[in-house]
Motif scaffolding. Structure first.
Motif, PDB file in Angstrom:
ATOM      1  N   VAL A  24       0.886  -1.121  -0.009  1.00  0.00           N
ATOM      2  CA  VAL A  24      -0.136   0.018   0.042  1.00  0.00           C
ATOM      3  C   VAL A  24       0.679   1.438   0.016  1.00  0.00           C
ATOM      4  O   VAL A  24       0.571   2.160  -0.677  1.00  0.00           O
ATOM      5  N   PHE A  25       1.804   1.011   0.836  1.00  0.00           N
ATOM      6  CA  PHE A  25       2.790   2.474   0.752  1.00  0.00           C
ATOM      7  C   PHE A  25       3.570   2.493  -0.299  1.00  0.00           C
ATOM      8  O   PHE A  25       4.085   3.724  -0.894  1.00  0.00           O
ATOM      9  N   LEU A  28       1.633   4.025  -2.776  1.00  0.00           N
ATOM     10  CA  LEU A  28       1.422   5.733  -2.536  1.00  0.00           C
ATOM     11  C   LEU A  28       2.588   6.299  -3.100  1.00  0.00           C
ATOM     12  O   LEU A  28       2.473   7.258  -3.740  1.00  0.00           O
ATOM     13  N   ALA A  29       3.685   5.743  -2.823  1.00  0.00           N
ATOM     14  CA  ALA A  29       5.178   6.205  -3.520  1.00  0.00           C
ATOM     15  C   ALA A  29       5.017   6.305  -4.772  1.00  0.00           C
ATOM     16  O   ALA A  29       5.355   7.274  -5.568  1.00  0.00           O
ATOM     17  N   THR A  31       2.263   6.897  -6.779  1.00  0.00           N
ATOM     18  CA  THR A  31       1.407   7.633  -7.030  1.00  0.00           C
ATOM     19  C   THR A  31       2.123   8.999  -7.153  1.00  0.00           C
ATOM     20  O   THR A  31       2.040   9.827  -7.877  1.00  0.00           O
ATOM     21  N   LEU A  32       2.860   9.115  -6.028  1.00  0.00           N
ATOM     22  CA  LEU A  32       3.659  10.473  -5.804  1.00  0.00           C
ATOM     23  C   LEU A  32       4.702  10.820  -6.823  1.00  0.00           C
ATOM     24  O   LEU A  32       4.882  11.657  -7.384  1.00  0.00           O
ATOM     25  N   PRO A  37       0.020   3.091  -9.757  1.00  0.00           N
ATOM     26  CA  PRO A  37       0.025   2.553  -8.593  1.00  0.00           C
ATOM     27  C   PRO A  37      -0.437   0.991  -8.433  1.00  0.00           C
ATOM     28  O   PRO A  37       0.248   0.372  -7.729  1.00  0.00           O
TER      29      PRO A  37
END
Length: 109
Positions: A24-25, A28-29, A31-32, A37
């Motif tokens: 999940v994280f 998120l990374a 996506t950033l 993702p």
């Protein structure tokens, strides 16, 4: 005997949490950073599965020490417990793997 069952649960849920949290994280990374993702999540899912098991067991050296003691000193009970711990951690990692693929939509439970 109660401690064995507690360790089985700990190993299962620690490896489950490492897989889910890492993926999940990692998504998120991604996506950033402007990457897709879901693709990053699935790639991470494949890459960190074995590390989730290692984390749940507390490192690989303790497992090898238990096998060494069990084989060369005849303590087969400790080998059986260690195998159960490994299977429990693998079960948690595999459940997380299946959940990620299920939620992503490309697999079935």
């Amino acid at each position: 005997m109660i401690i064995v069952f507690q360790n089985i649960l700990y190993n299962f849920f620690i490896s489950l949490g490492v897989m889910l949290g890492g993926c999940v994280f990692g998504a998120l990374a991604a996506t950033l950073n402007g990457h897709p993702p879901l693709k990053a999540m699935l790639d991470l899912c494949d890459k960190i599965k074995i590390w989730a098991v290692v984390v749940a067991l507390g490192g690989t050296f303790t497992s090898f020490q238990v096998f060494d003691t069990g084989i060369f000193n005849g303590e087969f009970k400790s080998i059986i417990k260690q195998v159960i711990y490994i299977v429990s951690a693998l079960g948690g990692a595999q459940l997380a793997y299946k959940l990620i693929y299920y939620f992503e939509g490309s697999g079935r439970l």
